[in-house]
Design a protein around this motif. Sequence first.
Motif, short mmCIF file in Angstrom:
data_model
loop_
_atom_site.label_atom_id
_atom_site.label_comp_id
_atom_site.label_asym_id
_atom_site.label_seq_id
_atom_site.Cartn_x
_atom_site.Cartn_y
_atom_site.Cartn_z
N SER A 54 0.91 -1.21 0.01
CA SER A 54 -0.11 0.03 -0.01
C SER A 54 0.79 1.22 0.09
N PHE A 55 1.99 1.25 0.45
CA PHE A 55 2.86 2.56 0.69
C PHE A 55 3.29 3.00 -0.93
N ALA A 56 3.32 2.14 -1.89
CA ALA A 56 3.74 2.52 -3.27
C ALA A 56 2.52 3.32 -3.64
N VAL A 57 1.17 3.16 -3.32
CA VAL A 57 0.05 3.90 -3.88
C VAL A 57 0.02 5.23 -3.12
N LEU A 58 0.38 4.93 -1.73
CA LEU A 58 0.50 6.33 -0.71
C LEU A 58 1.43 7.25 -1.31
N ALA A 59 2.56 6.77 -1.58
CA ALA A 59 3.51 7.77 -2.23
C ALA A 59 3.28 8.21 -3.53
N GLU A 60 2.65 7.70 -4.21
CA GLU A 60 2.11 8.28 -5.55
C GLU A 60 1.23 9.66 -5.03
N GLN A 61 0.45 9.61 -3.92
CA GLN A 61 -0.28 10.62 -3.71
C GLN A 61 0.46 11.48 -2.68
N PHE A 62 1.70 11.24 -2.40
CA PHE A 62 2.48 12.36 -1.47
C PHE A 62 1.89 12.11 -0.05
N SER A 63 1.45 11.05 0.50
CA SER A 63 0.82 10.74 1.63
C SER A 63 1.82 11.11 2.88
N ARG A 64 1.18 11.34 3.91
CA ARG A 64 1.99 11.32 5.12
C ARG A 64 1.05 11.22 6.41
N ARG A 65 1.50 10.95 7.42
CA ARG A 65 0.85 10.68 8.70
C ARG A 65 1.51 11.37 9.79
N SER A 66 0.89 12.16 10.81
CA SER A 66 1.34 12.34 11.91
C SER A 66 0.43 11.90 13.14
N GLY A 67 1.33 11.62 14.20
CA GLY A 67 0.57 11.12 15.42
C GLY A 67 0.99 12.02 16.53
N THR A 68 0.08 12.40 17.13
CA THR A 68 0.19 13.09 18.71
C THR A 68 -0.45 12.16 19.80
N ALA A 69 0.38 12.33 20.75
CA ALA A 69 -0.33 11.38 22.15
C ALA A 69 -1.41 12.31 22.72
N GLN A 99 -3.73 10.89 18.47
CA GLN A 99 -4.61 11.57 17.41
C GLN A 99 -3.71 11.40 16.12
N VAL A 100 -4.19 10.94 15.14
CA VAL A 100 -3.52 10.66 13.92
C VAL A 100 -4.22 11.68 12.76
N VAL A 101 -3.55 12.07 11.98
CA VAL A 101 -3.84 12.84 10.89
C VAL A 101 -3.17 12.28 9.74
N ASP A 102 -3.92 11.76 8.79
CA ASP A 102 -3.51 11.19 7.32
C ASP A 102 -3.62 12.25 6.51
N GLU A 103 -2.80 12.57 5.68
CA GLU A 103 -2.82 13.67 4.55
C GLU A 103 -2.27 13.27 3.46
N SER A 104 -2.72 13.87 2.42
CA SER A 104 -2.26 13.57 1.02
C SER A 104 -2.57 14.79 0.28
N ASN A 105 -2.12 15.11 -1.01
CA ASN A 105 -2.10 16.28 -1.89
C ASN A 105 -3.71 16.67 -2.21
N ASN A 106 -4.65 15.56 -1.79
CA ASN A 106 -5.93 15.97 -2.04
C ASN A 106 -6.90 15.68 -1.04
N SER A 107 -6.50 15.23 0.16
CA SER A 107 -7.47 14.70 1.32
C SER A 107 -6.60 15.08 2.62
N ARG A 108 -7.28 14.87 3.71
CA ARG A 108 -7.09 15.16 5.23
C ARG A 108 -8.04 14.38 5.97
N ASN A 109 -7.37 13.33 6.66
CA ASN A 109 -8.47 12.51 7.51
C ASN A 109 -7.93 12.47 8.85
N ALA A 110 -8.73 12.90 10.03
CA ALA A 110 -8.14 12.59 11.58
C ALA A 110 -8.89 11.82 12.21
N TYR A 111 -8.26 11.05 13.15
CA TYR A 111 -8.97 9.87 13.67
C TYR A 111 -8.10 9.65 15.01
#
Length: 146
Positions: A54-69, A99-111
């Motif tokens: 899945s990382f190859a697909v995520l990399a194509e979308q310039f995805s990143r994830r950050s986590g904060t306790a 608290q996780v934030v998933d981001e890419s060039n065209n989306s953002r999702n927090a959970y």
Amino acid sequence: MAAAQGIYTWDSRSSSYSEIYARVRSWWELLPDGSNPLFVLVREFEATGVTAGSFAVLAEQFSRRSGTAQAVRCDLELAKVQEYPAPWDGLHVCTVTVQVVDESNNSRNAYAAPVTVMINCPPAVTAPTGRCAMVGFYATAERIVY
């Protein structure tokens, strides 16, 4: 807390899957009795939603994830640890809500995502001198300690 945040933090724009996996692997100290094998690390790391495929697909979308306790509960605050205490002094179990934030060039999702981290500290004979080391973590729901 730093380990829990780090497990859920990566950036495909600056790191490959192998580099991210190697970073997490470097925190995981194998116990002499083999009770925390590497296949558990792989399974639990992939339970955070990232696999080599899945990382190859995520990399194509310039995805990143950050986590904060956001919250941490350790040892006697955890019902399962009260029922089944650690087998030796110095082994500590904490469940961290990240608290996780998933981001890419065209989306953002927090959970929020729970992760259980086990650290081995002195006076455990298997602990490194003068510090603690992560010896396990669980991200799969059935293994998270509450």
